[in-house]
Structure formats: structure tokens, C-alpha cells
Scaffold this motif. Structure first.
Motif, PDB file in Angstrom:
ATOM      1  N   THR A 154      19.369  40.718  -9.631  1.00  0.00           N
ATOM      2  CA  THR A 154      20.117  40.632  -8.340  1.00  0.00           C
ATOM      3  C   THR A 154      20.044  39.280  -7.739  1.00  0.00           C
ATOM      4  O   THR A 154      21.051  38.791  -7.483  1.00  0.00           O
ATOM      5  N   TYR A 155      18.885  38.749  -7.977  1.00  0.00           N
ATOM      6  CA  TYR A 155      18.898  37.346  -7.381  1.00  0.00           C
ATOM      7  C   TYR A 155      19.540  36.193  -8.076  1.00  0.00           C
ATOM      8  O   TYR A 155      19.998  35.348  -7.681  1.00  0.00           O
ATOM      9  N   ARG A 156      19.412  36.571  -9.458  1.00  0.00           N
ATOM     10  CA  ARG A 156      20.182  35.466 -10.437  1.00  0.00           C
ATOM     11  C   ARG A 156      21.735  35.545  -9.926  1.00  0.00           C
ATOM     12  O   ARG A 156      22.650  34.626  -9.947  1.00  0.00           O
ATOM     13  N   VAL A 189      19.935  31.349  -0.203  1.00  0.00           N
ATOM     14  CA  VAL A 189      19.507  32.782  -0.783  1.00  0.00           C
ATOM     15  C   VAL A 189      18.014  32.809  -0.672  1.00  0.00           C
ATOM     16  O   VAL A 189      17.263  32.220  -1.152  1.00  0.00           O
ATOM     17  N   LEU A 225      22.962  36.709  -7.231  1.00  0.00           N
ATOM     18  CA  LEU A 225      23.359  36.081  -5.799  1.00  0.00           C
ATOM     19  C   LEU A 225      23.503  34.687  -5.802  1.00  0.00           C
ATOM     20  O   LEU A 225      24.199  33.824  -5.018  1.00  0.00           O
ATOM     21  N   THR A 246      10.587  29.966  -0.752  1.00  0.00           N
ATOM     22  CA  THR A 246      11.306  31.147  -1.515  1.00  0.00           C
ATOM     23  C   THR A 246      12.836  31.275  -1.119  1.00  0.00           C
ATOM     24  O   THR A 246      13.439  32.211  -1.501  1.00  0.00           O
ATOM     25  N   PHE A 306      15.164  43.126  -9.453  1.00  0.00           N
ATOM     26  CA  PHE A 306      15.205  41.853  -8.588  1.00  0.00           C
ATOM     27  C   PHE A 306      15.538  40.699  -9.240  1.00  0.00           C
ATOM     28  O   PHE A 306      16.310  39.885  -8.837  1.00  0.00           O
ATOM     29  N   THR A 348      14.555  34.823  -1.389  1.00  0.00           N
ATOM     30  CA  THR A 348      14.150  35.524  -2.489  1.00  0.00           C
ATOM     31  C   THR A 348      12.971  36.504  -2.121  1.00  0.00           C
ATOM     32  O   THR A 348      12.608  37.330  -3.084  1.00  0.00           O
TER      33      THR A 348
END
Length: 177
Positions: free
Chosen positions: A67-69, A35, A71, A22, A64, A37
Motif C-alpha cells: 500500500t505505501y509503495r 506520505v 502511495l 516516518t 502495508f 507511513t
């Protein structure tokens, strides 16, 4: 549905992206940015792009996803161009100097303020401008916010530490009758 999450992230030349469970690791030379996830998004690296996908159909998973894209995109941008915040010191006798791994600030208090420069940050001072640079967007923004918090700009004379692009709304002082 996230509009940001849909966009694939292009991997520039000189950047390596790898997935370990992850964790997404972004490498450039000896610098590594990771990062985590927490399994909230699907990750796929193919054809020079990083593509993230939703896990589940809940509203939270869409948040999410975006957001993770963002980050991962910031981690790639940080290693290619870096991030910078500039602060301006205004006030008589207010000054700053970098001494080794410490930023020493004279901001009108009876004592100097020493700000420890963290690893991954580069702070430089020229006249009354402090430049905070680094590869981690969150770390750069947090350091700049802490430095600004030592003496926030006041609305009457504008004395204090402010961002260079910040506009201070001035108030009228007392008037004699």
C-alpha cells in the motif's frame, strides 16, 4: 508476500525525495506531496530509487508494504504527469461552468449546484465534458465522485453525470400492448 512492495521506485529527474522520520516528502519545484507511513514500513532512498521494506512478519505488514509503495509511487507520478478524470454531462438543459473557484452545475434541479474547487485541483469545462486534474490521485478521484454523485446516470435515457469511459447499461422502458 507483496509483489508490488518489492519493486523499487525510480526517482525521475527534477524530483527530490526526502525522509523525515516516518514521513516521505516528494518535491518538484515549489510543489510538495507527503506520505505518512506511521512506522509501518522501512524507507531507504539510494541510487535514484526509493525502496520500502517490511517491518515484522505479520500478514498485515505485507499489506502495508504494498500500500505505501503504491502511495509513494502515486505521489511521484502526480508531480511528474498528474492525474485526470473526465466526466460527461448528458441531458436537456444540463450544463456546467467554472466561475472563479466554483464549479456551477445545472442538473435539472430547481437550483444550481455550486461545487467549491479545492486547492490542488484544476477543473475545466468544454461543452458537456468536465475535466478534473491534480497531483493527488485520491483528491482527483474524490472530487470526480462527488460531482458524479450530484446526478448519477439513470438507466432509461442515460441522463446525468457519468465518467467518459463508463458504460451505462440501458433498460427497456414500458411497452404498449
Amino acid at each position: 508476500m507483496s509483489r508490488i512492495g518489492k519493486k523499487p521506485i525510480a526517482i525521475p529527474a527534477g524530483i527530490e525525495v526526502s525522509v523525515n522520520g516516518t514521513i516521505i516528502d516528494v518535491k518538484k519545484g515549489n510543489k510538495v506531496s507527503s506520505v505518512e507511513t506511521h512506522g509501518r514500513v522501512g524507507i531507504e532512498v539510494a541510487e535514484g530509487n526509493v525502496v520500502l521494506s517490511k517491518v515484522g512478519e505479520e500478514k498485515e505488514s505485507s499489506a502495508f508494504w504494498g500500500t505505501y509503495r503504491a502511495l509513494v509511487s502515486n505521489a511521484i507520478d502526480g508531480l511528474t504527469t498528474g492525474f485526470q478524470k473526465s466526466l460527461e454531462i448528458n441531458g436537456v438543459g444540463y450544463r456546467a461552468a467554472v466561475k472563479g473557484k466554483v464549479l456551477e452545475l445545472q442538473l435539472g434541479y430547481s437550483h444550481p449546484i455550486n461545487f467549491e474547487i479545492e486547492d490542488g485541483l484544476e477543473i475545466s469545462v468544454e461543452k458537456n465534458i468536465i475535466h478534473v486534474k491534480g497531483a493527488d490521485k485520491q483528491q482527483v478521484g474524490q472530487a470526480a465522485a462527488i460531482i458524479r454523485g450530484y446526478r448519477k446516470p439513470e438507466p432509461y435515457k442515460g441522463k446525468g453525470v457519468k465518467y467518459t469511459d463508463e458504460h451505462i447499461v440501458r433498460k427497456a422502458g414500458k411497452t404498449a400492448k
